[in-house]
Motif scaffolding. Structure first.
Motif, PDB file in Angstrom:
ATOM      1  N   TYR B  72      64.713  27.332  23.865  1.00  0.00           N
ATOM      2  CA  TYR B  72      64.537  28.590  23.132  1.00  0.00           C
ATOM      3  C   TYR B  72      64.395  29.721  24.130  1.00  0.00           C
ATOM      4  O   TYR B  72      64.141  29.516  25.324  1.00  0.00           O
ATOM      5  N   THR B  73      64.594  30.930  23.640  1.00  0.00           N
ATOM      6  CA  THR B  73      64.350  32.116  24.449  1.00  0.00           C
ATOM      7  C   THR B  73      63.875  33.239  23.545  1.00  0.00           C
ATOM      8  O   THR B  73      64.227  33.267  22.362  1.00  0.00           O
ATOM      9  N   SER B  74      63.083  34.121  24.079  1.00  0.00           N
ATOM     10  CA  SER B  74      62.706  35.319  23.358  1.00  0.00           C
ATOM     11  C   SER B  74      63.583  36.456  23.883  1.00  0.00           C
ATOM     12  O   SER B  74      63.487  36.832  25.048  1.00  0.00           O
ATOM     13  N   VAL B  75      64.451  36.957  23.022  1.00  0.00           N
ATOM     14  CA  VAL B  75      65.425  37.966  23.446  1.00  0.00           C
ATOM     15  C   VAL B  75      64.791  39.359  23.336  1.00  0.00           C
ATOM     16  O   VAL B  75      64.448  39.800  22.236  1.00  0.00           O
ATOM     17  N   PHE B  89      63.142  38.790  19.571  1.00  0.00           N
ATOM     18  CA  PHE B  89      63.361  37.739  18.579  1.00  0.00           C
ATOM     19  C   PHE B  89      63.741  36.445  19.287  1.00  0.00           C
ATOM     20  O   PHE B  89      64.225  36.460  20.412  1.00  0.00           O
ATOM     21  N   VAL B  91      65.889  33.142  19.931  1.00  0.00           N
ATOM     22  CA  VAL B  91      67.124  32.372  19.750  1.00  0.00           C
ATOM     23  C   VAL B  91      66.818  30.972  20.261  1.00  0.00           C
ATOM     24  O   VAL B  91      66.285  30.816  21.362  1.00  0.00           O
ATOM     25  N   ALA B  92      67.095  29.975  19.438  1.00  0.00           N
ATOM     26  CA  ALA B  92      66.804  28.595  19.830  1.00  0.00           C
ATOM     27  C   ALA B  92      68.011  27.707  19.587  1.00  0.00           C
ATOM     28  O   ALA B  92      68.854  28.006  18.736  1.00  0.00           O
ATOM     29  N   HIS B  93      68.101  26.654  20.361  1.00  0.00           N
ATOM     30  CA  HIS B  93      69.015  25.563  20.052  1.00  0.00           C
ATOM     31  C   HIS B  93      68.177  24.414  19.493  1.00  0.00           C
ATOM     32  O   HIS B  93      67.216  23.977  20.129  1.00  0.00           O
ATOM     33  N   THR B 105      72.522  26.664  16.675  1.00  0.00           N
ATOM     34  CA  THR B 105      71.784  27.877  17.023  1.00  0.00           C
ATOM     35  C   THR B 105      70.955  28.346  15.825  1.00  0.00           C
ATOM     36  O   THR B 105      71.393  28.229  14.682  1.00  0.00           O
ATOM     37  N   ASN B 107      67.190  31.045  14.683  1.00  0.00           N
ATOM     38  CA  ASN B 107      66.219  32.063  15.081  1.00  0.00           C
ATOM     39  C   ASN B 107      64.771  31.617  14.908  1.00  0.00           C
ATOM     40  O   ASN B 107      63.873  32.306  15.354  1.00  0.00           O
TER      41      ASN B 107
END
Ligand SMILES: [Zn+2]
Lengths: 419, 151
Positions: B72-75, B89, B91-93, B105, B107
């Motif tokens: 995951y990442t926080s964009v 927000f 974005v995760a795999h 993918t 959110n």
């Protein structure tokens, strides 16, 4: 490995200035300048160049919704073979093409063209620019089709979030932190300023401390501003010729010892270079750590077989760092350290100039700017030529460049001798 | 909460013949994933031929909607304009339980970012995003047993 004598060498190298769109000349003019410089550096004339190739896409092209290059941006956002031919002449040109893989692949193709007799002297260049007056790479779609249907509705687009997924998986899996990255990034800036070329050295010669890094604004966690290379305008160029021509060059040459390549697609690990790698499905394993590592090991096995070398033989390595985490994936994939060890391997001066394995001695993309792997190729060449100035690694017999993301990547070994 | 992912103006998918069954299933709150009818390999995003066995006999089949967070990442800084109006927000795999490496993918919208951890079990949810389209997303699993190992 007596049967592994190099057939081809890089004889000359040339650069334009690297700017941020504040240059008084166009990208096309930058490319012409760098190409002329590379030819002249090799001590030959334009009329002797009979092969040319470059990489096709602009750095702000990511496939999917954004436009592919076309003639209207030639000389502005790209510099095609046609453009360079038009401006340099090449009365004896026999071979030319452009490919859709990074500059490392252009170099490999030029090598093969020379080794196969398609030409004697091949010019390779990489011109990078970006569209002025808009936020870099911005898109504003209200409808999406194709692969984008599965990513853009979630706001998943562009390099940072995808490479952040790769980084977070690594950080969590092995216990790495931003503090580990900070020392690495600070070192690459230091190297970049030593080199004198690239965006930071030429425009903003500022050191980047560990504290600067830790305080930087987040782009896509865990990647902050300084984990991402800065978009620039500029061109690097290389003149390749047969190995025996090196004796006529007034300085050292970089003999191409061997190379290997790979691609992570929907079908898994592949060790041939995939044409069209930029337009791959976005949910493939390209941004997943474990498949990257598996691919790295396959590339490494082919590379060491092709060169007859081992990681211990490499004097210095230049590992793609358009996003910082990629350099660590190459360190582990090629076997310079073990799985999950890269973040500790890069500490304690081990990868600094004078250390056990100096890496990215000109600062890579993070130090030179978004030149798409050209910094890595250039520096591996300068080091093998013995022309790296203050950055010169002692007895740099074999130097390595891995100038793209591992998942679409290639690794090239240069030698200071024909062997 | 006007600056969260829930308020983002999401680009609307325009299905093709290849992808339409996926979106039609989502409208019925079902997660269907393309699957090779020859070798049983699940494929996402959809392709015309199976990347494993090259068969063109592909069909959509319902999956459990259960998975784990792969990464995951926080964009904080996005190039997609309609997302620039909102705050950071996720974005995760998500890796679906049906197959090792089968990632999708999402959110994790509505999930507290502090609870987003790699390996956490999640389950599918469905979000209406306008024009009759429904977007699969995920939330942390509520069931004690979220079932399934990779076969
Ligand atoms: Zn199949």
């Amino acid at each position: 490995m007596t049967d592994k004598k190099a057939k081809v060498a890089v004889l000359g190298i040339g650069y334009s200035k690297i700017s941020r769109g504040n240059s008084t000349q166009s990208l096309g003019a930058d490319a012409v300048e760098a190409c002329r410089a590379a030819i002249s550096d090799a001590g030959i004339g334009v009329e002797e160049v009979d092969g040319i190739t470059t990489y096709k896409y602009r750095p702000d092209y990511y496939g999917g919704s954004t436009a592919a290059p076309d003639e209207s941006v030639d000389g502005v956002l790209v510099a095609s073979p046609q453009y360079i031919w038009k401006h340099l002449g090449f009365p004896n040109l026999r071979w030319g093409e452009w490919n859709d893989k990074f500059v490392g692949s252009s170099l490999i193709e030029a090598h093969n063209a020379i080794a196969g007799g398609a030409c004697r002297y091949a010019l390779v260049w990489r011109a990078c620019g970006f569209e002025q007056g808009i936020r870099y790479g911005n898109i504003d779609p209200d409808r999406v089709t194709g692969n984008d249907e599965f990513t853009l509705p979630y706001g998943a687009y562009g390099g940072p979030p995808l490479l952040a997924l790769l980084a977070q998986r690594y950080f969590d899996g092995y216990g790495a932190t931003r503090a580990h990255m900070a020392t690495f990034i600070s070192m690459t800036r230091k190297n970049a300023l030593l080199s004198g070329r690239g965006y930071w050295a030429e425009n903003r010669p500022e050191q980047l401390s560990v504290a600067d890094y830790m305080a930087a604004r987040m782009i896509s966690s865990p990647l902050c501003l300084y984990d991402c290379d800065i978009p620039v305008q500029g061109c690097a160029a290389y003149l390749l010729g047969p190995a025996e021509a090196a004796q006529d060059v007034p300085h050292g040459s970089a003999f191409i010892k061997g190379f290997a390549q790979g691609y992570l697609g929907p079908g898994g690990v592949q060790t041939f270079l995939h044409s069209g790698g930029r337009a791959r499905p976005p949910l493939d394993d390209g941004y997943a750590w474990e498949p990257n590592l598996e691919l790295g090991r396959r590339i490494a096995s082919n590379l060491w077989a092709a060169t007859g070398l081992t990681p211990k033989d490499i004097s210095t390595a230049n590992l793609y760092d358009g996003f910082s985490i990629i350099a660590w994936s190459w360190l582990e994939g090629l076997g310079f350290c073990g799985e999950g060890e890269a973040f500790e391997f890069v500490q304690d001066g081990r990868v600094e100039i004078g250390g056990e394995l100096p890496i990215n001695t000109s600062g890579g993309n993070l130090g030179e700017g978004r030149m798409h792997g050209a910094p890595h190729v250039s520096e591996a060449i300068y080091q093998a030529m013995g022309r790296a100035g203050e950055r010169q690694v002692k007895d740099a017999r074999y130097t390595l460049a891995a100038p793209d993301r591992l998942a679409v990547g290639q690794a090239i070994v240069f030698s200071s001798e024909p062997d | 909460m006007s600056n969260t992912i829930e308020s983002a103006a999401r680009p609307i998918p325009v299905p093709s013949d290849l992808t339409r069954p996926y979106w039609d299933a989502a409208k019925e709150h079902r997660l269907d994933i393309q699957r090779c009818q020859e070798c049983s390999y699940f494929i996402h995003v959809p392709l015309l031929r199976c990347p494993r066995c090259d068969s063109a006999a592909l069909a959509y089949e319902p999956v459990s909607g259960n998975g784990t967070i792969y990464s995951y990442t926080s964009v904080h800084d996005t190039r997609v304009k309609s997302f620039q109006a909102i705050g950071p927000f996720i974005v995760a795999h998500v890796e679906l339980v049906e197959q090792l490496g089968l990632k999708i993918t999402c959110n994790l919208s509505g999930t507290d970012p502090a609870d987003v951890k790699i390996g956490a079990p999640v389950e599918v949810i469905f979000l209406p995003i306008g024009e009759g389209m429904v977007l699969p997303d995920f939330k942390l699993a509520t069931l004690a047993e979220t079932g399934g190992t990779h076969d």
